[in-house]
Scaffold this active site. Structure first.
Site, short mmCIF file in Angstrom:
data_model
loop_
_atom_site.label_atom_id
_atom_site.label_comp_id
_atom_site.label_asym_id
_atom_site.label_seq_id
_atom_site.Cartn_x
_atom_site.Cartn_y
_atom_site.Cartn_z
N LYS A 159 -23.50 22.98 -56.53
CA LYS A 159 -24.60 22.19 -57.09
C LYS A 159 -25.74 22.09 -56.08
O LYS A 159 -26.91 22.19 -56.42
CB LYS A 159 -24.10 20.80 -57.52
N GLN B 113 -19.00 13.08 -58.63
CA GLN B 113 -18.04 14.12 -58.96
C GLN B 113 -16.71 13.50 -59.40
O GLN B 113 -16.14 12.68 -58.69
CB GLN B 113 -17.84 15.03 -57.73
N ASP C 59 -25.35 13.79 -66.00
CA ASP C 59 -24.12 14.30 -66.63
C ASP C 59 -24.03 13.86 -68.09
O ASP C 59 -23.19 14.37 -68.83
CB ASP C 59 -22.89 13.73 -65.89
#
Ligand code: NAP
Length: 284
Positions: free
Chosen positions: A53, A97, A120
């Site tokens: 990322k 995460q 997200d």
């Protein structure tokens, strides 16, 4: 033999577009999109995802902020950090995460992220918006799958779509996006009595179960579009998907490989969401 949908190439095109849009945003408003990625613990797979990322951010011209916290980090410390990032004008997207260590409540952490920075799209506010179709951010993996389907030139409208898997991050939002595109959608899961019968009816089959090679050639309608979200290991420890590629590629019309299918698109969509979050701060 099925046409292979090249997720790597399509993701590269998406990233190229974002790179140009980012330069334009900078010249018009002086804003550089910024993504903060938080990792709690030492999970090796998560470390690789975080590294990927970060390099994707650098590639498209974003700022990236990395927070690597020890596994014993208390939930309150993590939530404090998120609250600081919520207020930081240089940070437009925040991603924590998953999975988190067991002592941390994932739901509380997701809800601590401002819905405006929730790239997200896991926050309940954004999940609700996906239901109504009024979204700013789409969850990255299902959004990437939609781009892959579009790349085939096959219209979702009027097609019978089957999604195998009903997780909150893949299966359920995937079904909703196909529905918004006027597909007729069936969701299957581990309690579906006759999975083969359902799959055989699919013009578009999206599989996200985490069960290596469980979709075999005899479960697929000839000519179908088959999208394999799975990231599994086969009996030899090699990366593979939920679809038996060797068998299904002889029956399907289009198929995504693993690796090189859905995976690269997920990161490209994360970049797209971060760009959108930054742009929304200008439009507001
Ligand atoms: P998950 O939360 O474990 O959900 C799996 C789903 O599959 C569940 O709904 C489960 O049904 C269903 N299922 C399991 N076995 C089944 C069977 N035999 N028949 C029918 N349905 C079955 O997994 P996830 O997070 O959605 O991830 C799925 C896969 O996608 C994993 O391999 C993951 O690594 C991969 N993934 C890849 C990306 C990417 O970027 N490429 C992103 C996210 C996930 P029940 O609900 O009944 O238990």
């Amino acid at each position: 033999m099925a046409t292979i949908i090249d997720g790597k190439a399509i993701a590269a095109q998406v990233r190229e577009r974002i790179k140009k849009d980012t330069q334009r945003l900078l010249s018009l408003s002086g804003i550089v999109p910024g993504l903060a990625v938080i990792l709690v613990g030492n999970d090796p797979a998560s470390k690789i995802y975080v590294r990927n990322k970060k390099s994707a951010c650098e590639d498209v011209g974003f700022k990236s902020f990395e927070y690597l916290l020890p596994p014993e980090t208390p939930e309150a410390v993590l939530v404090d950090l998120i609250e600081k990032l919520n207020k930081d004008p240089e940070v437009h997207g925040i991603l924590c995460q998953l999975p988190l260590p067991k002592h941390i409540d994932e739901k509380s952490v997701i809800q601590a992220i401002s819905p405006l920075k929730d790239v997200d799209a896991f926050h309940p506010v954004n999940v609700g918006k996906i239901m109504t179709g009024e979204y700013s951010f789409l969850p990255c993996t299902p959004a990437g799958v939609m781009e892959l389907i579009t790349s085939t030139g096959i219209e979702v409208e009027g097609k019978k779509c089957v999604v195998v898997g009903r997780s909150n991050i893949v299966g359920k939002p995937m079904a909703m996006l196909l529905l918004h595109s006027n597909g007729t959608v069936t969701i299957c899961h581990s309690k579906t009595p006759d999975l083969k019968k359902e799959c055989l009816e699919a013009d578009i089959l999206v599989v996200a179960t985490g069960r290596a090679k469980m979709i075999t050639g005899d479960m697929v309608k000839p000519g179908a579009v088959v999208i394999d979200v799975g990231m599994d290991r086969d009996e030899n420890g090699r990366l593979c998907g939920d679809v038996d590629f060797e068998e299904v590629s002889k029956v399907a019309g289009y198929i995504t490989p693993v690796p090189g299918g859905v995976g690269p698109m997920t990161i490209a969509m994360l970049m797209k969401n971060t760009y959108t979050a930054a742009k929304l701060t200008v439009v507001k």
